[in-house]
Design a protein around this motif. Structure first.
Motif, PDB file in Angstrom:
ATOM      1  N   ALA A  85       3.191  12.776   1.303  1.00 15.26           N
ATOM      2  CA  ALA A  85       3.397  11.379   1.675  1.00 15.26           C
ATOM      3  C   ALA A  85       2.156  10.833   2.364  1.00 15.26           C
ATOM      4  O   ALA A  85       1.479  11.559   3.101  1.00 15.26           O
ATOM      5  N   SER A  86       1.882   9.579   2.130  1.00 10.81           N
ATOM      6  CA  SER A  86       0.730   8.919   2.749  1.00 10.81           C
ATOM      7  C   SER A  86       1.024   7.440   2.934  1.00 10.81           C
ATOM      8  O   SER A  86       2.032   6.931   2.434  1.00 10.81           O
ATOM      9  N   GLY A  87       0.130   6.758   3.666  1.00 14.42           N
ATOM     10  CA  GLY A  87       0.259   5.314   3.821  1.00 14.42           C
ATOM     11  C   GLY A  87       0.771   4.860   5.159  1.00 14.42           C
ATOM     12  O   GLY A  87       0.841   3.666   5.432  1.00 14.42           O
ATOM     13  N   GLY A  88       1.164   5.793   6.019  1.00  8.63           N
ATOM     14  CA  GLY A  88       1.643   5.402   7.320  1.00  8.63           C
ATOM     15  C   GLY A  88       0.518   4.865   8.186  1.00  8.63           C
ATOM     16  O   GLY A  88      -0.652   4.949   7.844  1.00  8.63           O
ATOM     17  N   GLY A  89       0.899   4.301   9.322  1.00  7.21           N
ATOM     18  CA  GLY A  89      -0.097   3.766  10.233  1.00  7.21           C
ATOM     19  C   GLY A  89       0.525   2.930  11.315  1.00  7.21           C
ATOM     20  O   GLY A  89       1.741   2.951  11.509  1.00  7.21           O
ATOM     21  N   LEU A  90      -0.320   2.194  12.012  1.00  5.59           N
ATOM     22  CA  LEU A  90       0.104   1.313  13.088  1.00  5.59           C
ATOM     23  C   LEU A  90       0.057  -0.131  12.595  1.00  5.59           C
ATOM     24  O   LEU A  90      -0.960  -0.563  12.040  1.00  5.59           O
ATOM     25  N   VAL A  91       1.146  -0.854  12.794  1.00  3.56           N
ATOM     26  CA  VAL A  91       1.219  -2.235  12.331  1.00  3.56           C
ATOM     27  C   VAL A  91       2.004  -3.046  13.353  1.00  3.56           C
ATOM     28  O   VAL A  91       2.853  -2.507  14.072  1.00  3.56           O
ATOM     29  N   ARG A 134       2.861   0.091   2.910  1.00  2.00           N
ATOM     30  CA  ARG A 134       3.338   0.700   1.672  1.00  2.00           C
ATOM     31  C   ARG A 134       3.106   2.198   1.747  1.00  2.00           C
ATOM     32  O   ARG A 134       1.960   2.646   1.856  1.00  2.00           O
ATOM     33  N   LEU A 135       4.192   2.945   1.712  1.00  2.00           N
ATOM     34  CA  LEU A 135       4.105   4.397   1.695  1.00  2.00           C
ATOM     35  C   LEU A 135       4.114   4.886   0.255  1.00  2.00           C
ATOM     36  O   LEU A 135       4.762   4.290  -0.609  1.00  2.00           O
ATOM     37  N   SER A 136       3.400   5.977   0.033  1.00  2.00           N
ATOM     38  CA  SER A 136       3.379   6.574  -1.282  1.00  2.00           C
ATOM     39  C   SER A 136       3.609   8.076  -1.148  1.00  2.00           C
ATOM     40  O   SER A 136       3.205   8.691  -0.162  1.00  2.00           O
ATOM     41  N   CYS A 137       4.275   8.641  -2.140  1.00  2.00           N
ATOM     42  CA  CYS A 137       4.543  10.077  -2.143  1.00  2.00           C
ATOM     43  C   CYS A 137       4.157  10.610  -3.515  1.00  2.00           C
ATOM     44  O   CYS A 137       4.701  10.168  -4.528  1.00  2.00           O
ATOM     45  N   ALA A 138       3.219  11.527  -3.529  1.00  2.00           N
ATOM     46  CA  ALA A 138       2.741  12.114  -4.781  1.00  2.00           C
ATOM     47  C   ALA A 138       3.240  13.544  -4.907  1.00  2.00           C
ATOM     48  O   ALA A 138       3.262  14.287  -3.924  1.00  2.00           O
TER      49      ALA A 138
END
Length: 126
Positions: A5-11, A18-22
């Motif tokens: 999983a990727s795309g996390g952060g501070l907002v 937008r999170l993505s999972c490959a």
């Protein structure tokens, strides 16, 4: 199968992520997919699920109307578009795969998923 999983952060509140999972090691085309989240001190909570076909989706009550789950079989990925984020959305977000899903199955419980990603942190500031 390994899920990343990727795309996390501070907002800021009201913003979007937008999170993505490959997936690697196995195609996801025959799996139902899900997103869950876990905040400190809380149990892992259902967020969204999408069927094998991609035509059916369901959402947790707290994210309905704000989050959208989608999948791309060609890329072997599942995404979670998160809009109108709130501080209470702050959590570690996990993607998961159910390789034994029936064609139109939707799965809300953690026990239905055999494979899990490592989680990506989402933090929403007020």
């Amino acid at each position: 199968v390994q899920l990343q999983a990727s795309g996390g952060g501070l907002v800021q509140a009201g913003g979007s992520l937008r999170l993505s999972c490959a997936a690697s090691g196995r195609t996801l085309s025959r799996s139902a997919l899900g997103w869950f989240r876990q905040a400190p001190g809380n149990e892992r909570e259902f967020v969204a699920t999408i069927s094998r076909s991609g035509f059916l989706t369901r959402y947790g009550d707290s994210v309905k109307g704000r989050f959208t789950v989608s999948r791309d079989s060609a890329k072997n990925t599942v995404d979670l578009q998160m809009n109108s984020l709130k501080p209470e959305d702050t959590a570690l977000y996990y993607c998961a795969a159910n390789p034994n899903a029936i064609h139109s199955g939707l799965y809300y419980d953690r026990g239905s998923y055999a494979y899990w990603g490592q989680g990506t942190q989402v933090t929403v500031s007020s």
